[in-house]
Design a protein around this motif. Structure first.
Motif, PDB file in Angstrom:
ATOM      1  N   CYS B  17       0.854  -1.179   0.000  1.00  0.00           N
ATOM      2  CA  CYS B  17       0.000   0.000   0.000  1.00  0.00           C
ATOM      3  C   CYS B  17       0.891   1.230   0.000  1.00  0.00           C
ATOM      4  CB  CYS B  17      -0.944   0.011   1.203  1.00  0.00           C
ATOM      5  SG  CYS B  17      -0.157   0.500   2.739  1.00  0.00           S
ATOM      6  N   ASP B  34      -3.832   4.033   1.218  1.00  0.00           N
ATOM      7  CA  ASP B  34      -4.818   3.273   0.444  1.00  0.00           C
ATOM      8  C   ASP B  34      -4.905   1.834   0.936  1.00  0.00           C
ATOM      9  OD1 ASP B  34      -2.452   2.269  -0.476  1.00  0.00           O
ATOM     10  OD2 ASP B  34      -2.824   2.642  -2.598  1.00  0.00           O
ATOM     11  N   ALA B  35      -4.499   1.609   2.163  1.00  0.00           N
ATOM     12  CA  ALA B  35      -4.592   0.263   2.741  1.00  0.00           C
ATOM     13  C   ALA B  35      -6.026  -0.008   3.183  1.00  0.00           C
ATOM     14  CB  ALA B  35      -3.647   0.121   3.921  1.00  0.00           C
ATOM     15  N   TYR B  36      -6.293  -1.256   3.524  1.00  0.00           N
ATOM     16  CA  TYR B  36      -7.637  -1.620   3.944  1.00  0.00           C
ATOM     17  C   TYR B  36      -7.913  -1.273   5.393  1.00  0.00           C
ATOM     18  CZ  TYR B  36      -5.628  -5.668   6.332  1.00  0.00           C
ATOM     19  OH  TYR B  36      -4.901  -6.473   7.164  1.00  0.00           O
ATOM     20  N   LYS B  37      -6.857  -0.877   6.119  1.00  0.00           N
ATOM     21  CA  LYS B  37      -7.012  -0.558   7.536  1.00  0.00           C
ATOM     22  C   LYS B  37      -5.968   0.498   7.894  1.00  0.00           C
ATOM     23  CE  LYS B  37      -3.655  -3.778   9.333  1.00  0.00           C
ATOM     24  NZ  LYS B  37      -3.298  -4.641  10.443  1.00  0.00           N
ATOM     25  N   PRO B  38      -6.107   1.155   9.026  1.00  0.00           N
ATOM     26  CA  PRO B  38      -5.072   2.105   9.451  1.00  0.00           C
ATOM     27  C   PRO B  38      -3.736   1.398   9.651  1.00  0.00           C
ATOM     28  CG  PRO B  38      -7.086   2.421  10.704  1.00  0.00           C
ATOM     29  CD  PRO B  38      -7.273   1.163   9.925  1.00  0.00           C
ATOM     30  N   PHE B 103       2.970  -5.881   2.573  1.00  0.00           N
ATOM     31  CA  PHE B 103       2.161  -6.806   3.357  1.00  0.00           C
ATOM     32  C   PHE B 103       2.515  -8.235   2.960  1.00  0.00           C
ATOM     33  CE2 PHE B 103      -1.352  -4.221   5.223  1.00  0.00           C
ATOM     34  CZ  PHE B 103      -0.975  -2.985   4.719  1.00  0.00           C
ATOM     35  N   MET B 108      -2.165 -10.900   4.814  1.00  0.00           N
ATOM     36  CA  MET B 108      -2.565  -9.510   4.670  1.00  0.00           C
ATOM     37  C   MET B 108      -2.212  -8.662   5.891  1.00  0.00           C
ATOM     38  SD  MET B 108      -3.654  -9.031   1.678  1.00  0.00           S
ATOM     39  CE  MET B 108      -4.526  -7.500   1.732  1.00  0.00           C
ATOM     40  N   LEU B 109      -1.177  -9.065   6.586  1.00  0.00           N
ATOM     41  CA  LEU B 109      -0.666  -8.267   7.703  1.00  0.00           C
ATOM     42  C   LEU B 109       0.628  -7.590   7.256  1.00  0.00           C
ATOM     43  CD1 LEU B 109      -1.219 -10.804  10.619  1.00  0.00           C
ATOM     44  CD2 LEU B 109      -2.632  -8.817  10.043  1.00  0.00           C
TER      45      LEU B 109
END
Lengths: 233, 222
Positions: B17, B34-38, B103, B108-109
């Motif tokens: 990201c 633009d990641a899926y989470k903070p 990531f 996905m971490l």
């Protein structure tokens, strides 16, 4: 099923879903690929939330006099107001699409609580599930799962299970899901029950709204497909 | 500008990201991703996930490149409102840093310590576009920030001293040698001509006018 829109169906986008001629959805990741001259492929993707995109072909030749409420609700929503949809909970004729595939009963599923997320895995607490036996298939690949209660729940994003999950022992199970856990502004769903199968909901907003055409006597057609996308906040 | 990326051996797929730090002045530092989470990058949590619409491509060369990029942000206020500080504050010169975070595609971490800076520069311009199509019922609201790389800014920097008293006194406050530059500028000199006094300039202060008979007689006596 009547060839005309049933005025008793739910209005808005749910009404469009319930009477759809076809439903298409996609969950594409934002991905790039390269292939070298020696035939080696490399893949790069963005860590996005992978929202659901729906394309719904509405039923043709609906009876206008029975569709006026639907049209009004669609115009109210337009492209600006998100709404919630399900596939199969409201119109049970569609429940086969999202139907739960495991062996546990609704009473057993009600006792599952959400423990914690870790990327593409959910840890669920099944210690309170009664009458479970070794080898129970809790979820099959493709099952729909959503932390929180349906529709009015405090968590808005559904997931699909990406591998079959069986219970053998212990108080927790790990469930692999299709996309990473998306934090919700409403709070962490830890300790809350989950929704499965056709009870899951999507929060969506229209991105493409067709026009209406009245032709002949009392015959209504939409000029194009509806497209809506999952709203991730 | 960029740093070496750890080789991703043994895998064909990577996941990443972009994390942007947009410094529009005191109290207006935005952390966008633009990641899926903070995600946390260099101690700052990039929480704004609904604003980033596009980043133009950036050039990277073996030589130091003076690339410029444009960052397009949503003009619809979400967690943050970008248009207000752009309009109300002198944001030109604000700092922009773009990093890439990797990531693990399996989980996905975020991978630990896999943050690489891709661009560092300053804001050189901004543009706010508001487009309304009443016929189609469509609106467009975008805020675009133009950024120049730090190297580009250094190239544009005025170096040295200009030939005027103001610059001279900036470095040598008691030096008056440039004080008359303003008067001397564009003055024509008759080099070689006999000095006759007069207006005090280094020459006559005027073009030689050969129609002046007295002057001709003095110059060419016969």
């Amino acid at each position: 099923m009547s060839c005309f829109y049933n005025a008793n169906d739910t209005q808005g986008l749910q009404g469009v879903i319930n009477t759809a001629q076809s439903i298409t959805w996609e969950r594409r990741k934002i991905t790039g690929q390269t292939m070298s001259r020696s035939g080696r492929t490399r893949i790069s993707s963005i860590a996005s939330a992978v929202p659901w995109n729906f394309t719904v072909k509405p039923r043709p030749r609906m009876k206008y006099s029975q569709t006026r409420e639907l049209l009004e609700s669609l115009d109210t929503l337009d492209l600006s107001i998100p709404t919630t949809i399900n596939i199969g909970a409201n119109n049970t004729n569609l429940s086969y699409i999202t139907e739960y595939q495991g062996v546990w009963t609704p009473a057993q599923l009600d006792q599952i609580t959400f423990t914690s997320p870790s990327g593409l895995n959910f840890t669920l607490d099944v210690s309170g599930v009664p009458n479970k036996t070794f080898g129970d298939v809790v979820f099959r690949k493709g099952d729909f799962i959503q932390p929180g209660a349906p529709i009015t729940g405090s968590y808005r994003y559904p997931y699909t299970v990406t591998d079959t999950v069986t219970w053998s022992s212990g108080g927790t199970i790990t469930v692999p899901v299709n996309r990473p856990f998306i934090p919700d502004a409403q709070g962490n769903p830890t300790g809350r029950s989950l929704t499965f199968g056709s009870d899951v909901t999507w929060s969506v907003v229209m991105v493409s709204k067709p026009s209406y055409r009245i032709s002949g006597y009392d015959i209504l057609d939409f000029t194009d497909d509806f497209r809506f996308v999952e709203v991730i906040v | 500008m960029s740093t070496a990326i750890t080789a991703v051996t043994g895998t064909v797929s990577i996941n990443h990201c972009v994390a942007i730090t947009l410094d529009l002045g005191p109290g207006n530092v935005f952390y966008i991703s633009d990641a899926y989470k903070p995600i946390t990058v260099n101690g700052n949590v990039h929480t704004e996930l609904g604003a980033l619409l596009n980043i133009s491509s950036s050039q990277e060369n073996l030589r130091a490149a003076t690339s410029d990029i444009q960052i397009t942000l949503s003009g619809i206020p979400g967690d943050e409102d970008y248009i207000t500080p752009m309009l109300n504050r002198p944001i030109k010169g604000g700092l922009v840093t773009i990093s890439r975070v990797f990531f693990d595609p399996e989980t996905m971490l975020e991978l630990p310590n896999q943050v690489y800076q891709r661009f560092s520069g300053v804001i050189t311009n901004f543009a706010i576009s508001e487009d309304s199509d009443y016929g189609q019922g469509k609106l467009t609201r975008q805020a675009q920030v133009s950024c120049s790389s730090t190297l580009s800014v250094l190239e544009n920097k005025i170096s040295g001293q200009r030939t005027n008293s103001a610059d001279r006194e900036k470095f040598f406050p008691s030096d008056v040698s440039f004080d008359r530059v303003k008067e001397l500028q564009n003055t024509e000199f008759d080099f070689g001509r006999e000095y006759t006094g007069g207006n005090g300039y280094g020459g006559s202060g005027r073009n030689i006018d050969y129609t002046d008979i007295e002057d001709l007689r003095r110059r060419f006596p016969f």
